[in-house]
Design a protein around this motif. Structure first.
Motif, PDB file in Angstrom:
ATOM      1  N   MET A  23      26.547 -14.719 -25.833  1.00 33.45           N
ATOM      2  CA  MET A  23      26.437 -14.429 -27.259  1.00 33.45           C
ATOM      3  C   MET A  23      27.170 -13.148 -27.624  1.00 33.45           C
ATOM      4  O   MET A  23      27.837 -13.069 -28.660  1.00 33.45           O
ATOM      5  CB  MET A  23      24.964 -14.307 -27.657  1.00 33.45           C
ATOM      6  CG  MET A  23      24.161 -15.582 -27.565  1.00 33.45           C
ATOM      7  SD  MET A  23      22.452 -15.348 -28.165  1.00 33.45           S
ATOM      8  CE  MET A  23      22.743 -15.084 -29.923  1.00 33.45           C
ATOM      9  N   ALA A  24      27.049 -12.135 -26.770  1.00 30.05           N
ATOM     10  CA  ALA A  24      27.659 -10.832 -27.054  1.00 30.05           C
ATOM     11  C   ALA A  24      29.169 -10.940 -27.209  1.00 30.05           C
ATOM     12  O   ALA A  24      29.774 -10.222 -28.016  1.00 30.05           O
ATOM     13  CB  ALA A  24      27.293  -9.837 -25.957  1.00 30.05           C
ATOM     14  N   LYS A  25      29.800 -11.835 -26.448  1.00 30.05           N
ATOM     15  CA  LYS A  25      31.253 -12.023 -26.562  1.00 30.05           C
ATOM     16  C   LYS A  25      31.622 -12.505 -27.965  1.00 30.05           C
ATOM     17  O   LYS A  25      32.604 -12.040 -28.560  1.00 30.05           O
ATOM     18  CB  LYS A  25      31.734 -13.052 -25.535  1.00 30.05           C
ATOM     19  CG  LYS A  25      31.595 -12.641 -24.082  1.00 30.05           C
ATOM     20  CD  LYS A  25      31.937 -13.816 -23.175  1.00 30.05           C
ATOM     21  CE  LYS A  25      31.540 -13.550 -21.735  1.00 30.05           C
ATOM     22  NZ  LYS A  25      31.736 -14.757 -20.875  1.00 30.05           N
ATOM     23  N   GLU A  30      33.339 -11.256 -33.733  1.00 32.71           N
ATOM     24  CA  GLU A  30      32.959 -11.202 -35.146  1.00 32.71           C
ATOM     25  C   GLU A  30      32.817  -9.764 -35.658  1.00 32.71           C
ATOM     26  O   GLU A  30      32.327  -9.538 -36.762  1.00 32.71           O
ATOM     27  CB  GLU A  30      31.620 -11.935 -35.343  1.00 32.71           C
ATOM     28  CG  GLU A  30      31.672 -13.431 -35.053  1.00 32.71           C
ATOM     29  CD  GLU A  30      32.282 -14.237 -36.198  1.00 32.71           C
ATOM     30  OE1 GLU A  30      32.437 -13.666 -37.295  1.00 32.71           O
ATOM     31  OE2 GLU A  30      32.597 -15.415 -35.976  1.00 32.71           O
ATOM     32  N   SER A  31      33.252  -8.799 -34.830  1.00 37.36           N
ATOM     33  CA  SER A  31      33.186  -7.366 -35.181  1.00 37.36           C
ATOM     34  C   SER A  31      31.758  -6.900 -35.413  1.00 37.36           C
ATOM     35  O   SER A  31      31.481  -6.045 -36.266  1.00 37.36           O
ATOM     36  CB  SER A  31      34.042  -7.063 -36.416  1.00 37.36           C
ATOM     37  OG  SER A  31      35.390  -7.403 -36.169  1.00 37.36           O
ATOM     38  N   MET A 176      24.520 -16.981 -36.243  1.00 38.53           N
ATOM     39  CA  MET A 176      23.773 -15.754 -36.534  1.00 38.53           C
ATOM     40  C   MET A 176      24.671 -14.738 -37.244  1.00 38.53           C
ATOM     41  O   MET A 176      24.237 -14.067 -38.188  1.00 38.53           O
ATOM     42  CB  MET A 176      23.201 -15.172 -35.242  1.00 38.53           C
ATOM     43  CG  MET A 176      22.267 -14.007 -35.445  1.00 38.53           C
ATOM     44  SD  MET A 176      21.447 -13.559 -33.898  1.00 38.53           S
ATOM     45  CE  MET A 176      20.453 -12.165 -34.457  1.00 38.53           C
ATOM     46  N   ALA A 177      25.922 -14.626 -36.794  1.00 33.40           N
ATOM     47  CA  ALA A 177      26.862 -13.711 -37.433  1.00 33.40           C
ATOM     48  C   ALA A 177      27.085 -14.111 -38.893  1.00 33.40           C
ATOM     49  O   ALA A 177      27.086 -13.264 -39.800  1.00 33.40           O
ATOM     50  CB  ALA A 177      28.185 -13.703 -36.677  1.00 33.40           C
ATOM     51  N   PHE A 178      27.262 -15.417 -39.129  1.00 33.74           N
ATOM     52  CA  PHE A 178      27.456 -15.916 -40.490  1.00 33.74           C
ATOM     53  C   PHE A 178      26.233 -15.622 -41.356  1.00 33.74           C
ATOM     54  O   PHE A 178      26.349 -15.178 -42.507  1.00 33.74           O
ATOM     55  CB  PHE A 178      27.725 -17.422 -40.465  1.00 33.74           C
ATOM     56  CG  PHE A 178      27.876 -18.041 -41.824  1.00 33.74           C
ATOM     57  CD1 PHE A 178      29.090 -18.015 -42.490  1.00 33.74           C
ATOM     58  CD2 PHE A 178      26.788 -18.648 -42.452  1.00 33.74           C
ATOM     59  CE1 PHE A 178      29.224 -18.575 -43.747  1.00 33.74           C
ATOM     60  CE2 PHE A 178      26.918 -19.209 -43.707  1.00 33.74           C
ATOM     61  CZ  PHE A 178      28.133 -19.181 -44.370  1.00 33.74           C
TER      62      PHE A 178
END
Length: 205
Positions: A23-25, A30-31, A176-178
């Protein structure tokens, strides 16, 4: 933006770590900044219901829980990762989460949460449900993926063989980023949802 990731496994480089690092990658792409906090190999006692946190503004036991509370307050999202023990999360992690969520009074509304579970075979869904309850009682939207957020693996590095599980982690991180970015835009445009004064109904008369 920042995501705090909690590794509840006693093995810092085990299969739970593989899932979280996958996930971290994506978060990096996604900055989004990430920090993985390793707590599963620490001596963390459970909550004793003393209520002192309401007076002190922190847990009376001054350990990694209070350290994590400061990071939690500043992050936009929280990922909780756990191995499965008897169809449940690691007891150390549960002790940590009970105290972290109960002793912190800051508003968690619209911080995004996601849980990740790892097992050799079974008990994944029940552990997944157990961890999500910390988010849903706190007004935190829960990020989802293409499947329940689980990876299979028992021995070291076996999770690397679970192609579908790792893809689920990558999809989860993108979703999650979105969601976090969308919430940030929504807060800027509309603010947070209005809150009513809390109503506490007791069932013993």
């Amino acid at each position: 933006m920042k995501v705090l990731m909690i590794n509840g496994s006693p093995h810092p480089a085990g299969n739970t770590s593989i899932a979280l690092n996958e996930m971290a990658k994506i978060f990096s792409d996604e900055s989004i900044e990430t920090e993985i906090l390793q707590i599963g190999n620490q001596a963390i006692r459970g909550c004793i219901a003393c209520g002192r946190c309401h007076e002190l503004g922190r847990c009376v036991f001054d350990d990694i829980v209070n350290e994590a509370a400061l990071k939690f307050a500043e992050c936009d999202g929280l990922v909780i990762g756990s191995p499965v023990y008897y169809a449940s999360a690691n007891a150390t992690l549960i002790a940590f989460l009970d105290r972290l969520f109960y002793s912190t009074s800051f508003d968690k509304t619209m911080k995004t949460g996601a849980s990740v579970v790892v097992a050799r075979r079974g008990g994944l869904s029940s552990t997944f449900d157990e961890l999500n309850k910390y988010f849903t009682i706190s007004g935190m939207p829960v990020a989802s993926s293409q499947y329940w957020n689980s990876v299979h693996g028992r021995s070291a590095n076996e999770a690397l063989q679970d192609g579908e599980g790792l893809q689920t982690m990558r999809t989860l991180a993108r979703n999650m980023a979105f969601l976090m970015k969308s919430i940030e835009l929504g807060k800027a445009a509309y603010g947070l949802p209005a809150k009513e004064a809390a109503v506490h109904t007791h069932f013993i008369r």
